[in-house]
Design a protein around this motif. Sequence first.
Motif, PDB file in Angstrom:
ATOM      1  N   TYR A  37     120.853 -25.544 -49.969  1.00  0.00           N
ATOM      2  CA  TYR A  37     121.422 -26.859 -50.299  1.00  0.00           C
ATOM      3  C   TYR A  37     121.971 -26.852 -51.721  1.00  0.00           C
ATOM      4  O   TYR A  37     121.755 -25.898 -52.483  1.00  0.00           O
ATOM      5  CB  TYR A  37     120.351 -27.952 -50.186  1.00  0.00           C
ATOM      6  N   TYR A  48     124.231 -36.184 -56.035  1.00  0.00           N
ATOM      7  CA  TYR A  48     124.299 -36.045 -54.581  1.00  0.00           C
ATOM      8  C   TYR A  48     123.762 -34.694 -54.130  1.00  0.00           C
ATOM      9  O   TYR A  48     123.682 -33.737 -54.901  1.00  0.00           O
ATOM     10  CB  TYR A  48     125.712 -36.295 -54.065  1.00  0.00           C
ATOM     11  N   THR A  50     123.974 -31.899 -50.837  1.00  0.00           N
ATOM     12  CA  THR A  50     124.683 -31.497 -49.621  1.00  0.00           C
ATOM     13  C   THR A  50     123.985 -30.309 -48.981  1.00  0.00           C
ATOM     14  O   THR A  50     123.544 -29.389 -49.658  1.00  0.00           O
ATOM     15  CB  THR A  50     126.146 -31.101 -49.914  1.00  0.00           C
ATOM     16  N   GLU A  51     123.869 -30.375 -47.658  1.00  0.00           N
ATOM     17  CA  GLU A  51     123.423 -29.203 -46.894  1.00  0.00           C
ATOM     18  C   GLU A  51     124.041 -29.266 -45.505  1.00  0.00           C
ATOM     19  O   GLU A  51     125.038 -28.630 -45.244  1.00  0.00           O
ATOM     20  CB  GLU A  51     121.883 -29.119 -46.813  1.00  0.00           C
ATOM     21  N   THR A  55     126.515 -36.645 -46.574  1.00  0.00           N
ATOM     22  CA  THR A  55     126.127 -36.460 -47.978  1.00  0.00           C
ATOM     23  C   THR A  55     125.020 -37.440 -48.388  1.00  0.00           C
ATOM     24  O   THR A  55     125.099 -38.631 -48.089  1.00  0.00           O
ATOM     25  CB  THR A  55     127.349 -36.697 -48.884  1.00  0.00           C
ATOM     26  N   GLN A  71     120.126 -37.014 -43.871  1.00  0.00           N
ATOM     27  CA  GLN A  71     120.556 -35.873 -43.045  1.00  0.00           C
ATOM     28  C   GLN A  71     119.559 -35.663 -41.894  1.00  0.00           C
ATOM     29  O   GLN A  71     119.325 -36.559 -41.096  1.00  0.00           O
ATOM     30  CB  GLN A  71     120.757 -34.620 -43.901  1.00  0.00           C
ATOM     31  N   HIS A 230     131.525 -37.541 -45.402  1.00  0.00           N
ATOM     32  CA  HIS A 230     132.063 -36.251 -44.948  1.00  0.00           C
ATOM     33  C   HIS A 230     133.443 -36.038 -45.568  1.00  0.00           C
ATOM     34  O   HIS A 230     134.087 -36.977 -46.017  1.00  0.00           O
ATOM     35  CB  HIS A 230     132.199 -36.232 -43.416  1.00  0.00           C
ATOM     36  N   VAL A 237     133.546 -34.284 -51.120  1.00  0.00           N
ATOM     37  CA  VAL A 237     132.766 -35.461 -50.696  1.00  0.00           C
ATOM     38  C   VAL A 237     132.600 -36.462 -51.845  1.00  0.00           C
ATOM     39  O   VAL A 237     131.884 -37.446 -51.710  1.00  0.00           O
ATOM     40  CB  VAL A 237     131.380 -35.087 -50.117  1.00  0.00           C
TER      41      VAL A 237
END
Length: 302
Positions: A37, A48, A50-51, A55, A71, A230, A237
Amino acid sequence: MNPSRRNFIQKSMLTVSGLSLAQRSLLANIFVDDLPYKMTTLRSNVGYFTERGGTIGWMISNNGIVVVDTQFPDQSKHLIEAIKKQSDREIDLLINTHHHGDHSGGNIAFKGMTKVLLAHENSKKNQMRVAQANGKEDTQLYPDTTFTSEWSQQIDEEMITLRYFGPAHTDGDSITHFENANVVHMGDLIFNRRFPYIDKSAGASIENWIQVLERTQKIFDTDTIFIFGHAGDGFDVIGNLGDIKAKQNYLSKLLDTVSTEIQAGRSEEEIMKIQSIKGADEWKGNGIERNLSAAYQELTSD
Ligand SMILES: [Zn+2]
Ligand SMILES: [Zn+2]
């Protein structure tokens, strides 16, 4: 873990015994940097994650922790690990921007760890409806607090305000503003330069979505940093007011295109063959036919 990474680690393990101490410590650093991540700070203590999935936004300070979206469970576990490295606090506020699984599926990882789990009232209803339909009530942690039009609370030195402007991507999309940092989480109200999902089964409205983005542009300013659910390939993002306007333009061109075709007497089948939206051709990816179908449904339902 993806297969190539597993492969890399296995290969590394095989050779590790033949390495010097310095080489081993270098290898350790590679392992640390090879996290699945990414945590990025945007402004002050807001950033933020993200993985995989929508987001996630966060605020991590000594006296308050806020998380926006979750997520999936494994991703939320990663986020929780990362937060724990900085603070032992309980999560003060967990927010779902809307009910979709790539934004609320990880809620369960926060069970017993958060003071408040907040969403728009329709978002909670949607979460319950979908979990019941899929037999996943055991694994979905629902919001314990809901709001209808606006909700605000100060946490540490940050004022967090949520707003709801009516149906758009679903009928329960919240806009979350970290006022002092001036960072806004838009959830899936923005798919940056990528065909959005328009969830008619959860009360989506393209026409009102255009109005939601109009109000968004009036409330926030050129200093505001926006987080998007997205983005398309090669797009970020994170963005600014210009990206909000561009998305609004895409949605109005989508409605214009389909409306013109209907007026010209084209059938639904013919309309579904359209390959790009004139005047908004930056929007790409899979799913243009689903966008055309949602627009057709909306324009012919009255
Ligand atoms: Zn999403
Ligand atoms: Zn969504």
